[in-house]
Design a protein around this motif. Structure first.
Motif, PDB file in Angstrom:
ATOM      1  N   ALA A 127       8.436  -3.289  -3.250  1.00  0.00           N
ATOM      2  CA  ALA A 127       7.769  -2.278  -2.913  1.00  0.00           C
ATOM      3  C   ALA A 127       6.761  -2.477  -1.773  1.00  0.00           C
ATOM      4  O   ALA A 127       5.949  -3.498  -1.709  1.00  0.00           O
ATOM      5  N   THR A 128       7.240  -2.102  -0.475  1.00  0.00           N
ATOM      6  CA  THR A 128       6.854  -2.603   0.768  1.00  0.00           C
ATOM      7  C   THR A 128       5.841  -1.438   1.457  1.00  0.00           C
ATOM      8  O   THR A 128       6.526  -0.299   1.413  1.00  0.00           O
ATOM      9  N   GLN A 129       4.832  -1.551   1.854  1.00  0.00           N
ATOM     10  CA  GLN A 129       4.116  -0.835   2.777  1.00  0.00           C
ATOM     11  C   GLN A 129       3.681   0.524   2.233  1.00  0.00           C
ATOM     12  O   GLN A 129       3.623   1.663   2.751  1.00  0.00           O
ATOM     13  N   LEU A 130       3.551   0.447   0.810  1.00  0.00           N
ATOM     14  CA  LEU A 130       2.956   1.728  -0.124  1.00  0.00           C
ATOM     15  C   LEU A 130       1.657   1.707  -0.141  1.00  0.00           C
ATOM     16  O   LEU A 130       0.825   0.977   0.214  1.00  0.00           O
ATOM     17  N   VAL A 131       1.236   3.260  -0.179  1.00  0.00           N
ATOM     18  CA  VAL A 131      -0.275   3.517   0.038  1.00  0.00           C
ATOM     19  C   VAL A 131      -0.564   3.248  -1.778  1.00  0.00           C
ATOM     20  O   VAL A 131      -0.026   3.075  -2.485  1.00  0.00           O
ATOM     21  N   GLU A 132      -2.051   3.075  -1.900  1.00  0.00           N
ATOM     22  CA  GLU A 132      -2.697   2.838  -3.211  1.00  0.00           C
ATOM     23  C   GLU A 132      -2.064   3.700  -4.328  1.00  0.00           C
ATOM     24  O   GLU A 132      -1.779   3.157  -5.554  1.00  0.00           O
ATOM     25  N   ASP A 133      -2.100   5.088  -4.078  1.00  0.00           N
ATOM     26  CA  ASP A 133      -1.579   5.929  -5.316  1.00  0.00           C
ATOM     27  C   ASP A 133      -0.257   5.541  -5.701  1.00  0.00           C
ATOM     28  O   ASP A 133       0.193   5.613  -6.920  1.00  0.00           O
ATOM     29  N   VAL A 136       0.006   2.469  -7.922  1.00  0.00           N
ATOM     30  CA  VAL A 136      -0.430   2.536  -9.075  1.00  0.00           C
ATOM     31  C   VAL A 136       0.458   3.007 -10.076  1.00  0.00           C
ATOM     32  O   VAL A 136       0.962   2.612 -11.202  1.00  0.00           O
ATOM     33  N   LYS A 137       1.453   4.251  -9.598  1.00  0.00           N
ATOM     34  CA  LYS A 137       2.192   5.086 -10.281  1.00  0.00           C
ATOM     35  C   LYS A 137       3.594   4.138 -10.477  1.00  0.00           C
ATOM     36  O   LYS A 137       4.011   4.018 -11.573  1.00  0.00           O
ATOM     37  N   LEU A 138       3.914   3.485  -9.521  1.00  0.00           N
ATOM     38  CA  LEU A 138       5.230   2.638  -9.436  1.00  0.00           C
ATOM     39  C   LEU A 138       4.891   1.523 -10.388  1.00  0.00           C
ATOM     40  O   LEU A 138       5.798   1.151 -11.251  1.00  0.00           O
ATOM     41  N   ASP A 139       3.743   0.835 -10.272  1.00  0.00           N
ATOM     42  CA  ASP A 139       3.437  -0.236 -11.471  1.00  0.00           C
ATOM     43  C   ASP A 139       3.606   0.014 -12.804  1.00  0.00           C
ATOM     44  O   ASP A 139       4.239  -0.655 -13.645  1.00  0.00           O
ATOM     45  N   ARG A 140       2.877   1.350 -13.075  1.00  0.00           N
ATOM     46  CA  ARG A 140       3.261   2.037 -14.549  1.00  0.00           C
ATOM     47  C   ARG A 140       4.702   1.813 -14.899  1.00  0.00           C
ATOM     48  O   ARG A 140       5.046   1.778 -15.967  1.00  0.00           O
ATOM     49  N   ILE A 141       5.232   2.845 -13.801  1.00  0.00           N
ATOM     50  CA  ILE A 141       6.990   3.054 -14.165  1.00  0.00           C
ATOM     51  C   ILE A 141       7.511   1.801 -14.378  1.00  0.00           C
ATOM     52  O   ILE A 141       8.320   1.631 -15.462  1.00  0.00           O
ATOM     53  N   PHE A 151       4.940  -6.351  -4.824  1.00  0.00           N
ATOM     54  CA  PHE A 151       4.479  -5.475  -3.520  1.00  0.00           C
ATOM     55  C   PHE A 151       4.267  -6.551  -2.416  1.00  0.00           C
ATOM     56  O   PHE A 151       3.513  -7.551  -2.481  1.00  0.00           O
ATOM     57  N   ALA A 152       4.465  -5.949  -1.535  1.00  0.00           N
ATOM     58  CA  ALA A 152       4.046  -6.736  -0.285  1.00  0.00           C
ATOM     59  C   ALA A 152       3.821  -5.657   1.056  1.00  0.00           C
ATOM     60  O   ALA A 152       4.394  -4.655   1.325  1.00  0.00           O
ATOM     61  N   ARG A 153       2.921  -6.236   1.970  1.00  0.00           N
ATOM     62  CA  ARG A 153       2.623  -5.343   3.047  1.00  0.00           C
ATOM     63  C   ARG A 153       2.191  -6.204   4.218  1.00  0.00           C
ATOM     64  O   ARG A 153       1.280  -7.149   4.043  1.00  0.00           O
ATOM     65  N   SER A 154       2.466  -5.961   5.371  1.00  0.00           N
ATOM     66  CA  SER A 154       2.068  -6.640   6.785  1.00  0.00           C
ATOM     67  C   SER A 154       1.149  -5.527   7.256  1.00  0.00           C
ATOM     68  O   SER A 154       1.624  -4.194   7.427  1.00  0.00           O
ATOM     69  N   TYR A 155      -0.101  -5.817   7.881  1.00  0.00           N
ATOM     70  CA  TYR A 155      -0.845  -4.856   8.447  1.00  0.00           C
ATOM     71  C   TYR A 155      -1.304  -5.717   9.788  1.00  0.00           C
ATOM     72  O   TYR A 155      -2.646  -6.374   9.510  1.00  0.00           O
ATOM     73  N   GLY A 156      -0.579  -5.351  10.777  1.00  0.00           N
ATOM     74  CA  GLY A 156      -1.090  -6.231  12.094  1.00  0.00           C
ATOM     75  C   GLY A 156      -0.944  -7.580  11.958  1.00  0.00           C
ATOM     76  O   GLY A 156      -0.098  -8.277  11.460  1.00  0.00           O
TER      77      GLY A 156
END
Length: 499
Positions: A127-133, A136-141, A151-156
């Protein structure tokens, strides 16, 4: 098409045929195929992952042509507006036609909200570039479906990678440094007999300098124990005295075997029995197995019984010996001795595994010999990783205040962003007991300046780290990072924040 063994030759040397087979059976789902997600999947496709599903509901825009190589090579400016998932999937398929690839034009957030059962079909979700909400939901699923999640995210110029799995067990942890399993201070009867049959005082210089250092150290450890009430060297002075004693046994300057014995003498000082890490695993509640227990915990239960009985307090012998100065005959005899002991230990563990499986109502041969043999060989290096829910990290009393600033739509100018971010960061540091005044203005300005952009160089780096963690989880080799990996591209530094 190249034959698999030729095509994947280099990686087969790292994780072997068993690891490669696990990769080729795996089914991966990628959420959002921006630069970070595309780079992660690219590495896995080149490595021969079984199948990929790209989920992204967005279309190709001008910005994609400048920062996403997977899009740049498959579309032109005249193709703007096409499905981004389709373009990325087409490019990835070209990299390795043995991989099954498909795409779904759907926004990941919609799937998470309306079709959570969708994720249960995969081995692992990236899961990349997801917001917090959504995180959390995907983690439970994924936890409920027993699906591994990264989870992976690049931010600048920054980014992070975080693994989330209920439990991950590793047999082949492959640590960089680990003490050889030679039993120099706790030899079994056959090794003792071989040592007793060696003439360590021979006047033949050729024979003397071709005695394997293993036998030299077994003999010296036994002699030391007899002279010191059954104990081995423990203090620094005693260890130095032991080495000096070894030096007195040489009869010539060119005796490499005695030099090797002196260099390897620290192996004699290693404590007998099992490590504290292995003891924790043996004492884990999961070692009390039932019909639904995983193969790993069934083998742990068998190992526990073996150590208490046939093993005499020791784990199964690994069975390999390092290269050393020795006559060919002695080295081969020694090698056979270690291999025979390892085989006997394996057979004892295998019998216990079969008995346990039968007792819990499972097929006695549902765990293969190859798996049990690998388990025995790596018994001293077993690792169990458990990961917190992502929600637990977000449930902090200081987060609501941060969120109030970050979601206040009245602010839009960069100057206001800088002021709000600094206020929030200083407050956060203070709550954590840190000195907020040490936070530099330049760092705050830079964070706001690149405003959530996915820079390809940073995305490629984060994608590389994420794909590496995917391979660890799927092959069950090497130990995954048990924390949140943070990359700071401004200072070229990284940090693993432990869970």
């Amino acid at each position: 098409m190249a034959e698999p063994k030729t095509k994947y030759d280099r990686q087969l040397r790292i994780w072997g045929e068993q690891g490669q087979a696990a990769l080729e059976k795996a089914s991966i789902c990628l959420l959002n195929c921006g630069p970070t997600g595309s780079e992660t999947l690219k590495n896995l496709v080149l490595g021969g992952i079984g199948s990929i599903t790209v989920v992204d509901g967005s279309k190709v825009e001008n910005g994609d042509l400048g920062n996403n190589y997977m899009v740049m090579f498959t579309v032109s400016e005249s193709s703007l507006g096409q499905s981004k998932a389709k373009c990325v999937c087409a490019y990835l398929q070209e990299l390795n036609d043995a991989v099954k690839a498909k795409f779904i034009e759907e926004h990941p957030l919609t799937l998470i909200e309306t079709n959570p059962s969708f994720f249960s079909q995969f081995t692992l979700v990236i899961a990349t570039q997801l917001v917090e909400d959504s995180m959390v939901k995907l983690d439970r699923i994924c936890r409920n479906a027993n699906v591994m999640l990264i989870f992976a995210r690049s931010y600048g110029l920054s980014g992070f990678v975080r693994t989330s799995v209920k439990e991950h067990t590793v047999i082949e942890s492959k640590p960089d440094h680990f003490l050889d399993d030679l039993r120099l201070n706790n030899p079994w009867p056959e090794l003792k007999r071989l040592t007793e049959n060696i003439d360590f005082d021979t006047s033949d210089p050729v024979a003397h300098k071709h005695i394997p250092y293993i036998l030299i150290l077994v003999k010296m450890a036994e002699d030391w124990a007899k002279a010191h009430g059954g104990r081995l060297p423990s203090t620094r002075d005693e260890k130095r005295e032991f080495k000096e004693l070894l030096k007195t046994k040489t009869i010539a300057m060119d005796e490499d075997n005695y030099k090797e014995a002196i260099e390897a003498s620290f192996k004699v000082f290693a404590p007998r029995g099992i490590s504290s890490n292995l003891k924790r695993i043996l004492d884990d509640p999961c070692s009390e197995v039932e019909s639904g227990s995983s193969d790993f915990w069934v083998m742990v239960a068998a190992l526990k019984e073996f150590i208490a009985n046939e093993g005499g307090g020791e784990a199964p012998l690994e069975g390999s010996i390092p290269d050393m100065t020795s006559s060919t005959e002695l080295y081969i005899n020694l090698q056979k001795l270690y291999q025979a002991k390892a085989e006997a230990d394996y057979l004892a563990v295998e019998k216990r595994v079969r008995d346990i499986l039968k007792n819990v109502g499972r097929d006695s041969y549902s765990i293969s010999k190859a798996v049990i043999k690998s388990f025995c060989k790596n018994a001293r290096k077993l690792t169990v990783c458990r990961f917190k829910l992502i929600e637990e990290e977000f449930n902090s009393p200081i987060l609501p205040e941060m969120q109030k600033y970050l979601t206040d739509e009245e602010y839009s100018a960069m100057d206001d962003d800088i002021s709000r971010l600094k206020t929030t960061a200083v407050s956060l540091l203070s709550d954590l007991g840190c000195n907020g005044s040490t936070l530099t203005e330049d760092l705050i300005n830079e964070m706001c300046r690149y405003g959530a952009a996915e820079l390809h160089a940073v995305a490629a780096y984060i994608g590389g780290v994420a794909s590496q963690e995917v391979i660890k989880l799927i092959t069950k080799q090497f130990v995954p990072m048990t924390g949140t990996f943070i990359f700071n591209g401004i200072d070229h530094k990284s940090q693993l924040l432990s869970l």
